[in-house]
Design a protein around this motif. Sequence first.
Motif, PDB file in Angstrom:
ATOM      1  N   SER A   1       0.779  -1.288  -0.073  1.00 32.55           N
ATOM      2  CA  SER A   1       0.011  -0.167  -0.008  1.00 32.55           C
ATOM      3  C   SER A   1       1.112   1.265   0.043  1.00 32.55           C
ATOM      4  N   HIS A   2       0.841   2.082  -1.086  1.00 28.55           N
ATOM      5  CA  HIS A   2       1.608   3.088  -1.062  1.00 28.55           C
ATOM      6  C   HIS A   2       1.235   4.415  -0.477  1.00 28.55           C
ATOM      7  N   GLY A   3       0.402   4.496   0.089  1.00 29.73           N
ATOM      8  CA  GLY A   3      -0.172   5.787   0.593  1.00 29.73           C
ATOM      9  C   GLY A   3      -0.031   6.777  -0.318  1.00 29.73           C
ATOM     10  N   ALA A   4       0.191   8.156   0.076  1.00 24.92           N
ATOM     11  CA  ALA A   4       0.237   9.459  -0.662  1.00 24.92           C
ATOM     12  C   ALA A   4       1.430  10.272  -0.081  1.00 24.92           C
ATOM     13  N   PRO A   5       1.563  11.391  -0.796  1.00 26.47           N
ATOM     14  CA  PRO A   5       2.857  12.198  -0.339  1.00 26.47           C
ATOM     15  C   PRO A   5       3.046  12.309   0.756  1.00 26.47           C
ATOM     16  N   PRO A   6       1.875  12.624   1.561  1.00 26.16           N
ATOM     17  CA  PRO A   6       1.919  12.761   3.495  1.00 26.16           C
ATOM     18  C   PRO A   6       2.813  11.521   4.126  1.00 26.16           C
ATOM     19  N   LEU A   7       2.786  10.244   3.435  1.00 24.44           N
ATOM     20  CA  LEU A   7       3.438   9.352   4.013  1.00 24.44           C
ATOM     21  C   LEU A   7       4.550   9.718   4.514  1.00 24.44           C
ATOM     22  N   ALA A   8       5.080  10.458   3.934  1.00 26.67           N
ATOM     23  CA  ALA A   8       6.732  10.761   4.423  1.00 26.67           C
ATOM     24  C   ALA A   8       6.595  11.409   6.076  1.00 26.67           C
ATOM     25  N   ASP A   9       5.566  11.958   6.207  1.00 26.77           N
ATOM     26  CA  ASP A   9       5.496  12.579   7.303  1.00 26.77           C
ATOM     27  C   ASP A   9       4.841  11.720   8.526  1.00 26.77           C
ATOM     28  N   ASP A  10       4.577  10.461   8.249  1.00 30.86           N
ATOM     29  CA  ASP A  10       4.020   9.772   9.293  1.00 30.86           C
ATOM     30  C   ASP A  10       5.076   9.441  10.132  1.00 30.86           C
ATOM     31  N   PRO A  11       4.681   9.117  11.533  1.00 29.76           N
ATOM     32  CA  PRO A  11       5.773   8.803  12.585  1.00 29.76           C
ATOM     33  C   PRO A  11       6.178   7.216  12.376  1.00 29.76           C
ATOM     34  N   VAL A  12       5.232   6.349  11.634  1.00 28.49           N
ATOM     35  CA  VAL A  12       5.632   4.967  11.821  1.00 28.49           C
ATOM     36  C   VAL A  12       5.882   4.329  10.371  1.00 28.49           C
TER      37      VAL A  12
ATOM     38  N   GLY B   1       7.372   2.475 -19.003  1.00 28.69           N
ATOM     39  CA  GLY B   1       8.176   3.823 -18.993  1.00 28.69           C
ATOM     40  C   GLY B   1       9.328   3.935 -19.124  1.00 28.69           C
ATOM     41  N   ALA B   2       9.786   5.156 -18.973  1.00 30.13           N
ATOM     42  CA  ALA B   2      11.103   5.543 -19.387  1.00 30.13           C
ATOM     43  C   ALA B   2      12.148   4.453 -18.848  1.00 30.13           C
ATOM     44  N   VAL B   3      13.332   4.426 -19.680  1.00 32.33           N
ATOM     45  CA  VAL B   3      14.455   3.590 -19.480  1.00 32.33           C
ATOM     46  C   VAL B   3      15.485   4.441 -19.123  1.00 32.33           C
ATOM     47  N   ARG B   4      15.199   5.790 -18.759  1.00 30.11           N
ATOM     48  CA  ARG B   4      16.297   6.578 -18.353  1.00 30.11           C
ATOM     49  C   ARG B   4      15.817   7.566 -17.083  1.00 30.11           C
ATOM     50  N   THR B   5      16.540   8.014 -16.364  1.00 31.62           N
ATOM     51  CA  THR B   5      16.319   8.857 -15.467  1.00 31.62           C
ATOM     52  C   THR B   5      15.240  10.161 -15.952  1.00 31.62           C
ATOM     53  N   LEU B   6      14.054  10.469 -15.463  1.00 35.86           N
ATOM     54  CA  LEU B   6      13.286  11.516 -15.778  1.00 35.86           C
ATOM     55  C   LEU B   6      12.697  12.135 -14.566  1.00 35.86           C
ATOM     56  N   PRO B   7      12.221  13.324 -14.766  1.00 33.53           N
ATOM     57  CA  PRO B   7      11.654  13.882 -13.616  1.00 33.53           C
ATOM     58  C   PRO B   7      10.439  13.159 -13.070  1.00 33.53           C
ATOM     59  N   LEU B   8      10.112  13.268 -11.981  1.00 33.91           N
ATOM     60  CA  LEU B   8       8.795  12.589 -11.389  1.00 33.91           C
ATOM     61  C   LEU B   8       7.480  12.978 -12.019  1.00 33.91           C
ATOM     62  N   VAL B   9       6.533  12.192 -11.934  1.00 37.50           N
ATOM     63  CA  VAL B   9       5.031  12.675 -12.279  1.00 37.50           C
ATOM     64  C   VAL B   9       4.433  12.855 -11.080  1.00 37.50           C
ATOM     65  N   TYR B  10       4.334  14.200 -10.704  1.00 34.90           N
ATOM     66  CA  TYR B  10       3.514  14.639  -9.543  1.00 34.90           C
ATOM     67  C   TYR B  10       1.985  14.520  -9.513  1.00 34.90           C
ATOM     68  N   ASP B  11       1.229  13.347  -9.551  1.00 36.52           N
ATOM     69  CA  ASP B  11      -0.045  13.271 -10.224  1.00 36.52           C
ATOM     70  C   ASP B  11      -1.035  13.061  -8.874  1.00 36.52           C
ATOM     71  N   PHE B  12      -0.912  14.430  -8.115  1.00 29.75           N
ATOM     72  CA  PHE B  12      -1.746  14.699  -7.284  1.00 29.75           C
ATOM     73  C   PHE B  12      -1.873  15.980  -7.018  1.00 29.75           C
ATOM     74  N   TRP B  13      -2.912  16.569  -6.596  1.00 29.08           N
ATOM     75  CA  TRP B  13      -3.328  18.045  -6.589  1.00 29.08           C
ATOM     76  C   TRP B  13      -3.754  18.497  -4.912  1.00 29.08           C
ATOM     77  N   GLY B  14      -3.444  19.879  -4.740  1.00 29.99           N
ATOM     78  CA  GLY B  14      -3.806  20.416  -3.600  1.00 29.99           C
ATOM     79  C   GLY B  14      -2.951  20.242  -2.282  1.00 29.99           C
ATOM     80  N   PHE B  15      -1.832  19.822  -2.561  1.00 28.49           N
ATOM     81  CA  PHE B  15      -0.864  19.429  -1.410  1.00 28.49           C
ATOM     82  C   PHE B  15       0.181  20.783  -1.182  1.00 28.49           C
ATOM     83  N   PRO B  16       0.596  20.796  -0.006  1.00 26.43           N
ATOM     84  CA  PRO B  16       1.677  21.688   0.216  1.00 26.43           C
ATOM     85  C   PRO B  16       2.703  21.610  -0.768  1.00 26.43           C
ATOM     86  N   GLU B  17       3.576  22.554  -1.065  1.00 26.98           N
ATOM     87  CA  GLU B  17       4.410  22.934  -2.133  1.00 26.98           C
ATOM     88  C   GLU B  17       5.719  21.653  -2.049  1.00 26.98           C
ATOM     89  N   HIS B  18       5.944  21.524  -0.704  1.00 27.47           N
ATOM     90  CA  HIS B  18       7.353  20.901  -0.535  1.00 27.47           C
ATOM     91  C   HIS B  18       6.976  19.417  -1.042  1.00 27.47           C
TER      92      HIS B  18
END
Length: 264
Positions: free
Chosen positions: A20-31, A64-81
């Motif tokens: 389960s991959h969560g969402a961008p705020p997963l990085a801020d979860d304490p666990v 998908g790309a077989v080389r390094t590319l910028p990420l796809v930020y496929d979400f909306w309304g989150f804080p800029e960071h």
Amino acid sequence: MSAVIEERTAPERMPALYLSHGAPPLADDPVWPGQLAAWSAGLPRPRAILMVSAHWEEAPLALGAVRTLPLVYDFWGFPEHYYRVTYAAPGAPELAESVRKLLPTPVQDMPDRGLDHGAYVPLVEMYPEADIPVLQISLPTLDPVRLMEIGRRLAPLRDEGVLIIGSGFFTHNLAALRHAGGVPGWSAEFDDWGHRALEAQDVDALLDFTRKSPAGRLAHPRTEHFAPLFVTMGAADAAGKLDAQRSVIDGFWMGLAKRSVQFG
């Protein structure tokens, strides 16, 4: 002597994962980040990672790309960071060629398609050095039977040191969450049913989860977040029986089941 050397250098057979991959705020979860990091630390180091994310549906199956590319930020309304996160993993052209050879159906290349958040959000926590080649492929269908067959065809990659990851969410109904507090009953019921079905290796029930599970339609009103599980199950079922499995992560995050499973 040469046979001994070859045996020592042969890649270790990799498990297959559904997470389960969560969402961008997963990085801020304490666990949760620590759980993902501990999981990857206990795995053999992969030579490459093949990622199937709920957030890329494309038919026929696309590479998908077989080389390094910028990420796809496929979400909306989150804080800029959250839009400044990077994950510059190497591309995996050799893995892409292996996938082409293993799949009999037409495969298309999308060389400008970077990793979406279903791929990079968990990988940032599991392999933060971004030094393992990653290839993302699309979901060409949501049909569980067809996805499981794709996984079976990809299974030989596990013996080449490739970590196959299906990335979704064990329950996923954001609309229903807006009217719920805590863990809604439908999420808890489906999570319990899915856990028991996996432990029993009840493939038929899992394939028909919308009819055979409690609250299946509520837990997954659209099935794209459960669909990657079937690719993983196929990769773990090449011999006609699922590999031994265990739930590595369980519990809930914002009411959704974060159950994540390792086969093999």
